[in-house]
Enzyme design. Structure first.
Site, PDB file in Angstrom:
ATOM      1  N   LYS A 180      -7.441  -9.165 -25.901  1.00 55.56           N
ATOM      2  CA  LYS A 180      -7.257  -8.568 -27.231  1.00 55.56           C
ATOM      3  C   LYS A 180      -6.047  -7.631 -27.256  1.00 55.56           C
ATOM      4  O   LYS A 180      -5.929  -6.712 -26.448  1.00 55.56           O
ATOM      5  CB  LYS A 180      -8.533  -7.817 -27.623  1.00 55.56           C
ATOM      6  CG  LYS A 180      -8.483  -7.255 -29.026  1.00 55.56           C
ATOM      7  CD  LYS A 180      -9.892  -6.981 -29.538  1.00 55.56           C
ATOM      8  CE  LYS A 180      -9.897  -6.096 -30.756  1.00 55.56           C
ATOM      9  NZ  LYS A 180     -11.197  -6.008 -31.396  1.00 55.56           N
TER      10      LYS A 180
ATOM     11  N   ARG B 134     -14.783  -1.967 -35.228  1.00 62.55           N
ATOM     12  CA  ARG B 134     -15.824  -2.640 -36.010  1.00 62.55           C
ATOM     13  C   ARG B 134     -17.171  -2.487 -35.313  1.00 62.55           C
ATOM     14  O   ARG B 134     -17.255  -2.195 -34.142  1.00 62.55           O
ATOM     15  CB  ARG B 134     -15.480  -4.116 -36.193  1.00 62.55           C
ATOM     16  CG  ARG B 134     -14.395  -4.287 -37.248  1.00 62.55           C
ATOM     17  CD  ARG B 134     -14.176  -5.718 -37.638  1.00 62.55           C
ATOM     18  NE  ARG B 134     -13.708  -6.473 -36.509  1.00 62.55           N
ATOM     19  CZ  ARG B 134     -14.323  -7.559 -36.029  1.00 62.55           C
ATOM     20  NH1 ARG B 134     -15.426  -7.995 -36.587  1.00 62.55           N
ATOM     21  NH2 ARG B 134     -13.825  -8.203 -34.999  1.00 62.55           N
TER      22      ARG B 134
ATOM     23  N   ARG C  40     -18.577 -21.223 -26.143  1.00 70.67           N
ATOM     24  CA  ARG C  40     -19.816 -21.868 -25.702  1.00 70.67           C
ATOM     25  C   ARG C  40     -19.805 -22.084 -24.190  1.00 70.67           C
ATOM     26  O   ARG C  40     -18.830 -22.547 -23.618  1.00 70.67           O
ATOM     27  CB  ARG C  40     -19.925 -23.222 -26.404  1.00 70.67           C
ATOM     28  CG  ARG C  40     -21.198 -23.922 -26.093  1.00 70.67           C
ATOM     29  CD  ARG C  40     -21.270 -25.220 -26.835  1.00 70.67           C
ATOM     30  NE  ARG C  40     -22.512 -25.873 -26.487  1.00 70.67           N
ATOM     31  CZ  ARG C  40     -22.865 -27.065 -26.910  1.00 70.67           C
ATOM     32  NH1 ARG C  40     -22.069 -27.722 -27.709  1.00 70.67           N
ATOM     33  NH2 ARG C  40     -23.992 -27.599 -26.554  1.00 70.67           N
TER      34      ARG C  40
END
Ligand code: BTN
Length: 324
Positions: A188, A123, A322
């Site tokens: 991943k 992507r 975050r």
């Protein structure tokens, strides 16, 4: 000429697959070329990621034996007799490109698989590292009669289908990262690239591209994020043919339900596997950064972020965790 080289290399790989030594002379006689031509073919094979080494006086050997993708076995496992529904390639530029270029002539659910990709695409224009025999590279063609609007959340559905298939193989602790990555222990394992073609108001077709790391060679170092492969998770060999067959069966079944009911029947399954549910995350899209508490997804596949008590859907961007 290129086709002849491809056939020769394919024969060599079949011979080497058992992990035993084969002399250059033996291989040369087998495929009808000289020993130096064999050396050149082996050089090419190592360049596309096949882990071959040579020992003087003994010949060539694979670092570990591999079970090659087997069209007949996969067709048998999925109970499909139509041989035109599956194409198994040795080396290709990209299975997604192959399917995309032929989208309108391929049957519904057609699957292209390859042992290696020379131009695997990820992507956001990234490269998908695709060494020989060490992953699953597959692309499926699917046309939606309901057009674009019936495809909302498709890539999320594919992630759920991969996770379901992995569970059936006994790998139960994978997670899904919005919009469509499969993770294990924050690394991943698999990626999904859905490419869509069609015009507003008519059928729309999708190329559903899936890459799953199975047993990546140690030499892989071009991947720019933490990654993992299935063999490292399970500590035992993984049957790629079986996993591919499971994914084809699972995904085809789910796509039929998705065409009728959308993503709604799958939301609970997503929530169960959501890597960041109830976590503070950043959503980064270009130069925009939004933060909030991740509250899963809605029926359109949008990410729900809660901020100051208000939950808003977001369609684009990448999640990062975050930092304080
Ligand atoms: C991602 O960036 O996470 C998506 C990766 C998708 C890779 C697969 S491998 C099979 C298919 N062919 C490609 O060129 N890409 C997809």
């Amino acid at each position: 000429m290129r086709k002849k080289a491809a056939i020769t290399r394919s024969l060599l790989v079949q011979q080497l697959a058992n992990g035993e030594f084969h002399s250059g002379e033996f291989l040369g006689n087998l495929v009808g070329v000289s020993r130096s031509a064999i050396a050149n073919h082996i050089k090419y094979l190592t360049e596309i990621g096949l882990d071959v080494f040579s020992v003087k006086g003994r010949g060539y050997r694979l670092a570990t034996p591999i079970k090659l993708l087997d069209k007949n076995r996969i067709l048998g496992l999925i109970g499909q007799k139509d041989i035109t529904s599956l194409e198994v390639m040795s080396v290709i530029d990209s299975t997604n490109t192959y399917v995309k270029d032929r989208l309108h002539e391929l049957p519904q659910g057609f699957v292209c698989l390859a042992e290696a990709q020379t131009n695997g695409r990820g992507r956001r224009g990234k490269t998908w590292v695709s060494p020989f025999g060490s992953s699953i590279y597959m692309s499926m063609a699917w046309t939606f009669k309901g057009g674009y609007q019936s495809m909302a959340g498709l890539s999320l559905l594919v992630g759920i289908a991969i996770n379901r298939s992995l569970k059936k193989m006994g790998i139960k602790d994978c997670k899904l990262k919005w919009p469509n990555d499969v993770y294990h222990n924050f690394r991943k394992l698999a990626g999904i690239l859905v490419e869509v073609e069609g015009q507003v108001g008519s059928d729309a077709s999708a190329v559903i591209g899936i890459g799953i790391n199975i047993e990546l060679p140690n030499s892989v170092n071009e991947i720019d994020q933490p990654f993992v492969d299935l063999v490292s998770i399970t500590n035992k060999p993984v049957d790629r043919n079986e996993l591919v067959a499971l994914i084809i069966l699972t995904l085809t079944h789910m796509l039929k339900e998705f065409e009728n009911k959308g993503l709604a029947p799958f939301l609970a399954e997503w929530k169960d596997a959501d890597l960041f549910y109830n976590e503070y995350v950043y959503l980064v899209s270009g130069s925009t950064r939004i933060h909030g508490m991740s509250k899963g997804i809605n029926e359109g596949g949008a990410l729900l972020l809660e901020n100051a008590g208000k939950v808003t859907p977001h369609h684009g961007g990448e999640i990062s965790v975050r930092r304080a």
